[in-house]
Write a protein that holds these residues in place. Structure first.
Motif, PDB file in Angstrom:
ATOM      1  N   THR A   4       1.035  -1.402  -0.253  1.00  0.00           N
ATOM      2  CA  THR A   4      -0.040  -0.589  -0.112  1.00  0.00           C
ATOM      3  C   THR A   4       0.711   1.120  -0.568  1.00  0.00           C
ATOM      4  OG1 THR A   4      -0.343  -0.038   2.786  1.00  0.00           O
ATOM      5  CG2 THR A   4      -2.234  -1.616   0.828  1.00  0.00           C
ATOM      6  N   ASN A   5       2.151   1.050  -0.508  1.00  0.00           N
ATOM      7  CA  ASN A   5       2.683   2.528  -0.645  1.00  0.00           C
ATOM      8  C   ASN A   5       2.755   3.436  -1.658  1.00  0.00           C
ATOM      9  OD1 ASN A   5       5.716   3.538   0.610  1.00  0.00           O
ATOM     10  ND2 ASN A   5       6.399   3.359  -1.915  1.00  0.00           N
ATOM     11  N   PRO A   6       1.970   4.443  -1.374  1.00  0.00           N
ATOM     12  CA  PRO A   6       1.533   5.717  -2.446  1.00  0.00           C
ATOM     13  C   PRO A   6       2.726   5.807  -3.107  1.00  0.00           C
ATOM     14  CG  PRO A   6       2.571   6.733  -0.379  1.00  0.00           C
ATOM     15  CD  PRO A   6       2.430   5.513   0.372  1.00  0.00           C
ATOM     16  N   GLY A   7       2.648   5.010  -4.417  1.00  0.00           N
ATOM     17  CA  GLY A   7       4.176   5.115  -5.479  1.00  0.00           C
ATOM     18  C   GLY A   7       3.288   6.720  -6.732  1.00  0.00           C
ATOM     19  N   LEU A   8       2.102   6.873  -6.076  1.00  0.00           N
ATOM     20  CA  LEU A   8       2.009   7.694  -7.272  1.00  0.00           C
ATOM     21  C   LEU A   8       0.800   9.230  -6.251  1.00  0.00           C
ATOM     22  CD1 LEU A   8       1.745   8.367 -10.249  1.00  0.00           C
ATOM     23  CD2 LEU A   8      -0.444   7.014 -10.134  1.00  0.00           C
ATOM     24  N   LEU A   9       1.646  10.149  -6.705  1.00  0.00           N
ATOM     25  CA  LEU A   9       0.774  11.357  -6.171  1.00  0.00           C
ATOM     26  C   LEU A   9       0.296  11.989  -7.681  1.00  0.00           C
ATOM     27  CD1 LEU A   9       3.540  12.768  -3.752  1.00  0.00           C
ATOM     28  CD2 LEU A   9       1.617  10.712  -3.078  1.00  0.00           C
ATOM     29  N   ILE A  10      -0.741  12.643  -7.689  1.00  0.00           N
ATOM     30  CA  ILE A  10      -1.878  12.457  -8.590  1.00  0.00           C
ATOM     31  C   ILE A  10      -2.392  14.574  -7.763  1.00  0.00           C
ATOM     32  CG2 ILE A  10      -3.220  13.418 -10.445  1.00  0.00           C
ATOM     33  CD1 ILE A  10      -3.602  10.200 -10.157  1.00  0.00           C
ATOM     34  N   ALA A  11      -2.135  16.042  -8.779  1.00  0.00           N
ATOM     35  CA  ALA A  11      -2.413  16.782  -8.671  1.00  0.00           C
ATOM     36  C   ALA A  11      -2.075  17.775  -9.437  1.00  0.00           C
ATOM     37  CB  ALA A  11      -1.639  17.648  -7.200  1.00  0.00           C
ATOM     38  N   VAL A  12      -3.015  18.934  -9.543  1.00  0.00           N
ATOM     39  CA  VAL A  12      -3.349  20.442 -10.547  1.00  0.00           C
ATOM     40  C   VAL A  12      -2.625  20.825 -10.425  1.00  0.00           C
ATOM     41  CG1 VAL A  12      -4.707  21.474 -11.520  1.00  0.00           C
ATOM     42  CG2 VAL A  12      -5.215  19.422 -11.149  1.00  0.00           C
ATOM     43  N   LYS A  13      -1.428  21.848 -11.287  1.00  0.00           N
ATOM     44  CA  LYS A  13      -0.593  22.643 -11.154  1.00  0.00           C
ATOM     45  C   LYS A  13      -1.195  23.706 -10.271  1.00  0.00           C
ATOM     46  CE  LYS A  13       0.791  23.074 -15.641  1.00  0.00           C
ATOM     47  NZ  LYS A  13       1.268  23.658 -16.253  1.00  0.00           N
TER      48      LYS A  13
ATOM     49  N   ASN B 259       2.742   7.046 -21.044  1.00  0.00           N
ATOM     50  CA  ASN B 259       4.080   5.852 -21.096  1.00  0.00           C
ATOM     51  C   ASN B 259       3.321   4.840 -20.039  1.00  0.00           C
ATOM     52  OD1 ASN B 259       5.850   4.154 -20.474  1.00  0.00           O
ATOM     53  ND2 ASN B 259       7.695   6.262 -20.333  1.00  0.00           N
ATOM     54  N   PRO B 260       3.260   4.095 -20.322  1.00  0.00           N
ATOM     55  CA  PRO B 260       2.592   3.308 -20.029  1.00  0.00           C
ATOM     56  C   PRO B 260       3.671   2.677 -18.278  1.00  0.00           C
ATOM     57  CG  PRO B 260       2.430   1.980 -21.824  1.00  0.00           C
ATOM     58  CD  PRO B 260       2.565   3.480 -21.456  1.00  0.00           C
ATOM     59  N   LYS B 261       5.060   3.293 -18.815  1.00  0.00           N
ATOM     60  CA  LYS B 261       5.547   2.455 -17.779  1.00  0.00           C
ATOM     61  C   LYS B 261       6.022   2.675 -16.549  1.00  0.00           C
ATOM     62  CE  LYS B 261       9.299   0.812 -20.927  1.00  0.00           C
ATOM     63  NZ  LYS B 261      10.913   0.846 -21.102  1.00  0.00           N
ATOM     64  N   PHE B 262       4.876   4.274 -16.405  1.00  0.00           N
ATOM     65  CA  PHE B 262       4.869   4.743 -15.371  1.00  0.00           C
ATOM     66  C   PHE B 262       3.572   4.198 -14.181  1.00  0.00           C
ATOM     67  CE2 PHE B 262       6.288   8.172 -17.681  1.00  0.00           C
ATOM     68  CZ  PHE B 262       7.347   8.632 -17.299  1.00  0.00           C
ATOM     69  N   GLN B 263       3.067   3.295 -15.030  1.00  0.00           N
ATOM     70  CA  GLN B 263       2.389   2.530 -13.989  1.00  0.00           C
ATOM     71  C   GLN B 263       2.934   1.200 -12.949  1.00  0.00           C
ATOM     72  OE1 GLN B 263      -1.963   2.308 -13.830  1.00  0.00           O
ATOM     73  NE2 GLN B 263      -2.528   3.618 -16.266  1.00  0.00           N
ATOM     74  N   GLU B 264       3.927   1.573 -13.425  1.00  0.00           N
ATOM     75  CA  GLU B 264       4.447  -0.367 -12.546  1.00  0.00           C
ATOM     76  C   GLU B 264       5.272   0.299 -11.397  1.00  0.00           C
ATOM     77  OE1 GLU B 264       7.252  -1.234 -15.685  1.00  0.00           O
ATOM     78  OE2 GLU B 264       6.013  -1.628 -17.239  1.00  0.00           O
ATOM     79  N   GLU B 265       5.174  -0.642 -10.894  1.00  0.00           N
ATOM     80  CA  GLU B 265       4.970  -1.007  -9.496  1.00  0.00           C
ATOM     81  C   GLU B 265       6.542  -0.544  -8.855  1.00  0.00           C
ATOM     82  OE1 GLU B 265       4.068  -2.593  -4.694  1.00  0.00           O
ATOM     83  OE2 GLU B 265       3.813  -3.985  -6.366  1.00  0.00           O
ATOM     84  N   ILE B 266       6.732   0.210  -8.256  1.00  0.00           N
ATOM     85  CA  ILE B 266       8.220  -0.383  -8.358  1.00  0.00           C
ATOM     86  C   ILE B 266       8.655  -0.007  -6.428  1.00  0.00           C
ATOM     87  CG2 ILE B 266      10.818   1.529  -7.708  1.00  0.00           C
ATOM     88  CD1 ILE B 266      10.184   3.117 -10.487  1.00  0.00           C
TER      89      ILE B 266
END
Length: 526
Positions: free
Chosen positions: A301-310, A387-394
């Motif tokens: 459940t690590n927060p691997g993606l943050l989404i915001a509007v500039k 780029n779908p690679k950005f959705q891959e879990e690290i």
């Protein structure tokens, strides 16, 4: 500590192929040689599990609850030794593993309580209607019954709570199913100690020996054979997408396909809404710096993606997040392979077009091996969508900030996301009323939405949902955490026109167990 394989609560030698546990922070070998299980061990364990199932499935709820309680007592009795070994093998801090032991025993207690209360079997009774026109109705009674031997794969990042006596084992045993555990190769000593505790508890409670087995392997062959074995009726797994899907494929290729309940992680998007950033940008940054790096980021459940509007408030958030991340000390990761994979994947993602490094911490424990270095990187929403690679879990202390030009572009990012275990919304009071379409889109891709919190830290309770649409899990109808995890290992079964004396107590007239039942479409304890 007995390092032999456990087959039907008895110790057996295994093969001549041996391996040892390794201290995660130094690479030094630890005490004890463990033998890889043989094909004979696998056959014996699952054949014994099938034989035991015919007895254990009819064992009373209170006796099964006493068995789970005895496991708790045995684990508490070795708590100090157990936690010390788990610290060595996992590199996780002492306090974290002390808490994890509490979570492990808490899960067992939760399922013991579930058994003693008894209503979880969902008993349904439709009484006979002999005078119904034009045709009479038979007496039909239904409840959930266990499915048979379950193979449990221990998880690398929870050596106690998702391992030998973890939630999968506890819920399977509660359902009435025997368990064969494949110990994780990264913590064999921890597994051995827990396995011994379960064996002692089973003998104390006169539980059939075939109800529990524990097998070792430092490769993949034993796990593959367990999944393919004709006596296996279900499989649980917590780990990587690659590992989970390999087991799903094996199970589907069997002559008789069986369910695999694979929790394969996710990137757990966090949506930073403008109202929240306007009022609390710095405190949110501090909160998420801690969540991203907690346990070296080794949570599903690590927060691997943050989404915001500039916005100007987002700039404040970024500045605070960079400052916090750069101060985080390095931590020991679970294994050499996990550490190398983290560094390779995070390095590779930086080679993608359009990515910018926001913050990177330094290795502060240079004398130790397998050290993490936290990274937060940034891309535009347009780049992310291309780029779908950005959705891959690290898997590790890594997070990607996606910056959209406007709310429409953020919604496009959300609609492009794959299935997730969690989604988090950081929002100001009453702000969500403006985002009904966004919330609806998020509900379609996850099993749980968190409001103004962090995704790391999964509460063990009846209402918890830890599972989500593919690829977070392969079956989003179920949870691997919480009381309803028991439903993975049961199936509905109906008795039609049976004499009352021959029915299970859950379905008898008079309700001798005093459980909640649905009788002629009304819930009652009558």
């Amino acid at each position: 500590m007995n390092t032999k394989n456990i087959v039907a609560c008895s110790y057996v030698e295994g093969s001549d192929k041996k391996f040892t546990g390794v201290e995660a922070s130094t690479g030094n070998k630890l005490e004890g040689e463990f033998s890889t299980a043989t094909q004979q061990d696998i056959d014996s364990a699952l054949n014994a599990a099938t034989a035991a199932f015919n007895v254990y499935k009819n064992t009373g709820n209170f006796k099964k609850a006493a068995f789970l309680t005895a496991i708790i007592n045995e684990l508490n009795a070795i708590g100090e030794v157990l936690v010390a070994r788990a610290v060595q093998e996992s590199g996780l801090p002492l306090a974290r593993l002390q808490g994890e032991l509490g979570r492990t025993t808490g899960q067992l207690k939760m399922f013991a309580d579930l058994l003693e209360e008894g209503s979880w079997v969902e008993a349904i009774i439709d009484n006979a209607l002999p005078d119904r026109k034009p045709l009479p109705r038979s007496d039909i009674r239904r409840m959930l019954i266990p499915i048979g031997p379950v193979v449990v794969f221990g998880a690398s990042n929870f050596p106690l709570a998702f391992s030998v006596a973890g939630g999968d084992t506890a819920s399977a045993l509660a359902s009435g199913c025997p368990v064969v555990v494949k110990a994780h190769a990264a913590h064999p000593g921890t597994s051995a100690l827990v396995g011994e505790a379960i064996v002692k508890a089973a003998k104390q409670c006169d539980i059939p020996e075939g109800v529990f087995s524990l097998l070792y392997d430092d490769a993949y062959e034993v796990g593959s054979q367990l999944v393919k074995h004709p006596e296996t009726r279900a499989v649980t797994f917590t780990g990587s997408y690659k590992g989970g899907m390999a087991l799903v494929k094996l199970a589907q290729e069997r002559k008789e396909p069986i369910p695999v309940f694979a929790e394969m992680g996710s990137i757990n998007p966090v949506l930073l809404l403008p109202g929240a950033l306007d009022t609390s940008a710095e405190s949110i940054a501090a909160k998420y710096a801690g969540s991203i790096t907690l346990g070296a980021g080794q949570f599903c459940t690590n927060p691997g993606l943050l989404i915001a509007v500039k916005s100007a408030s987002l700039d404040v958030f970024k500045t605070a997040l960079v400052s916090a991340i750069e101060q985080v000390p390095s931590a020991t990761m679970l294994t050499k392979g996990i550490c190398e994979n983290y560094h390779n994947l995070s390095k590779n993602i930086l080679a993608e077009n359009g990515i910018t490094v926001l913050a990177e911490s330094k290795v502060t424990n240079a004398e130790l091996i397998n050290q993490s270095a936290a990274k937060v990187v940034e891309v535009s929403a347009a780049t992310f969508l291309s780029n779908p690679k950005f959705q891959e879990e690290i898997f590790g202390p890594y997070s990607l900030l996606v910056v959209a030009d406007d709310e429409a572009e953020r919604l496009a990012v959300v609609k492009a996301l794959e299935g997730q275990l969690t989604v988090t919304l950081m929002a100001a009071d009453n702000e969500l009323a403006q985002y009904t379409e966004l919330v609806s889109a998020l509900q379609n891709i996850t099993g749980r939405i968190i409001l103004n919190g962090v995704p790391t830290g999964v509460e063990v309770c009846a209402a918890m949902q830890h599972g989500g649409p593919f690829p977070a899990t392969n079956d989003s109808r179920f949870t691997s955490v919480g009381a309803t995890a028991v439903y993975r290992f049961v199936r509905p079964f109906a008795w039609q026109d049976w004499d009352n004396a021959l029915l299970p107590d859950e379905l008898k007239n008079g309700n001798p167990l005093n459980i909640w039942r649905k009788v002629d479409n009304k819930w009652t304890k009558d």
